[in-house]
Scaffold this active site. Structure first.
Site, short mmCIF file in Angstrom:
data_model
loop_
_atom_site.label_atom_id
_atom_site.label_comp_id
_atom_site.label_asym_id
_atom_site.label_seq_id
_atom_site.Cartn_x
_atom_site.Cartn_y
_atom_site.Cartn_z
CD GLU A 1 -43.41 -18.97 -8.20
OE1 GLU A 1 -44.53 -19.70 -8.23
OE2 GLU A 1 -42.45 -18.93 -9.28
CE1 TYR B 1 -43.07 -24.35 -7.57
CE2 TYR B 1 -44.48 -22.50 -7.17
CZ TYR B 1 -44.06 -23.23 -7.97
OH TYR B 1 -43.76 -22.52 -9.33
CG ASP C 1 -45.42 -26.96 -11.10
OD1 ASP C 1 -44.33 -28.11 -11.27
OD2 ASP C 1 -46.12 -26.22 -11.67
#
Length: 359
Positions: A43, A126, A144
């Site tokens: 991520e 996020y 996102d």
DNA sequence: GAGACGTGGAA
DNA sequence: TTTCCAAGTCT
């Protein structure tokens, strides 16, 4: 469960992308659990970065540092070297900080709640939600760029970003199921990446096209509405490539903060917006026969940089200085950002052999 | 809230 | 060539 949620999960079961950090729905159902370290690492790398760019870096990191405690035991310089080329280097600095904290304060386990995840360096709204839902199965709204696009089209939201963000988050939260929230988040992102694309979305094959307000009333491509962008200024400067008689190049470290913070550079002048043609050769790191050897251009997010390259060969290494000399063959092991590799390649064309990063 | 912060690939 | 932009965060 919302009809949209149900359709998206079914679509994801059949059409999900296969990614190195991802647990497939099938494996998921057979009891295999996502590895929070891998989810976190992916991520962070995926922030503002394409999947294809991330893949080789992710594999390099996992091979070198299989667990977060391994990353915590690594040196900052090692991390910067392996991250070099991926961009947004504050991510790498925060990655190391975060690994240190997880190892030291959380016993090597990522915390399984939104608030504590968000308190960690480099983890914002996020990423905290992505880790919480994908790695820990918490039903939180993951928003996102893909989700923003899908949601604004689905509900024909004409409020410009980022003003529309809270509304998008709320709508996403309503769609997020108590079961398989991580798969649902990834389904939304896969849909945005492969079907509900920024340009020419493939609405004909979209699993939720029957629910799309934008498709029903206007053109999905109009969404999301964004504020117009500003023009990029141009900055000028010079870079100095010193090559010793024994084939070594002079490098030095950049400050730990700011642009390219913590990375390696060749000496350069300040990068200014002056257009008077001044070369800045006064800023050379030491006296040598500096010869102009062309220019390079590099586009950063918020400005364009044009560097005049000066090279000096058979340089006699001066004593002192805060930099170091490294052989051309070993340049690949340095934490050189792309702009610095371009500058070096202008003077030494074969300095960086064109080869794919090992997968 | 707006600007800083990289890079490479696609249209 | 130019423009856009890709799973954002920090200040």
């Amino acid at each position: 469960m919302q009809p949209i949620t149900n359709k998206l999960l079914a679509w994801y079961d059949d059409h999900h992308r296969i990614l190195p950090w991802r647990i497939t729905p099938r494996d998921h159902k057979s009891g295999i659990v996502a590895n929070p370290y891998r989810i976190w690492l992916s991520e962070i790398m995926l922030q503002q970065t394409t999947v294809e760019a991330v893949k080789p870096y992710f594999l390099s990191f996992i091979r070198k540092w299989p667990a977060v405690t391994d990353l915590a035991a690594a040196s900052q310089d090692d991390v910067m070297r392996v991250w070099a080329g991926l961009g947004y280097y504050s991510r790498a600095r925060n990655l190391k900080k975060c690994a240190d904290i997880v190892a030291a304060d959380f016993g090597g386990q990522f915390p399984a709640d939104l608030a504590r995840l968000k308190s960690l360096p480099g983890i914002g709204d996020y990423t905290a939600a992505a880790i919480a839902s994908i790695a820990f199965g918490l039903p939180v709204a993951v928003v996102d760029g893909n989700v923003e696009r899908v949601i604004t089209r689905l509900y024909a939201l004409s409020t410009p970003l980022p003003v529309a963000k809270p509304e998008i988050r709320q709508l996403m939260q309503v769609l997020t199921p108590g079961e398989r929230p991580g798969d649902f988040a990834q389904a939304m992102m896969d849909l945005g990446a492969t079907i509900c694309t920024p340009k020419r979305p493939a609405c004909v094959i979209c699993p939720i096209n029957g629910h799309c307000e934008a498709l029903k009333t206007t053109d999905p491509e109009f969404f999301p509405v964004k504020a117009p962008k500003k023009a990029k200024p141009i900055r000028l400067g010079a870079a100095f490539i010193a090559i010793s008689a024994d084939g070594e190049v002079y490098l030095r470290g950049r400050a730990q903060t700011g642009l390219l913070g913590g990375m390696t550079e060749v000496p350069t002048t300040e990068w200014t917006s002056r257009i008077d043609g001044e070369t800045g050769i006064d800023a050379a790191p030491f006296t040598a026969q500096w010869v102009p050897s062309g220019t390079i251009t590099h586009i950063f997010t918020h400005f364009e940089l044009r560097l005049t390259i000066y090279e000096a060969r058979n340089v006699r290494k001066p004593a002192g200085g805060n930099g170091w000399w490294i052989s051309v063959e070993n340049l690949d092991n340095e934490a050189l950002p792309t702009v610095m590799k371009k500058a070096i390649a202008a003077a030494i064309p074969d300095a960086f052999a064109k080869r794919r990063k090992e997968a």
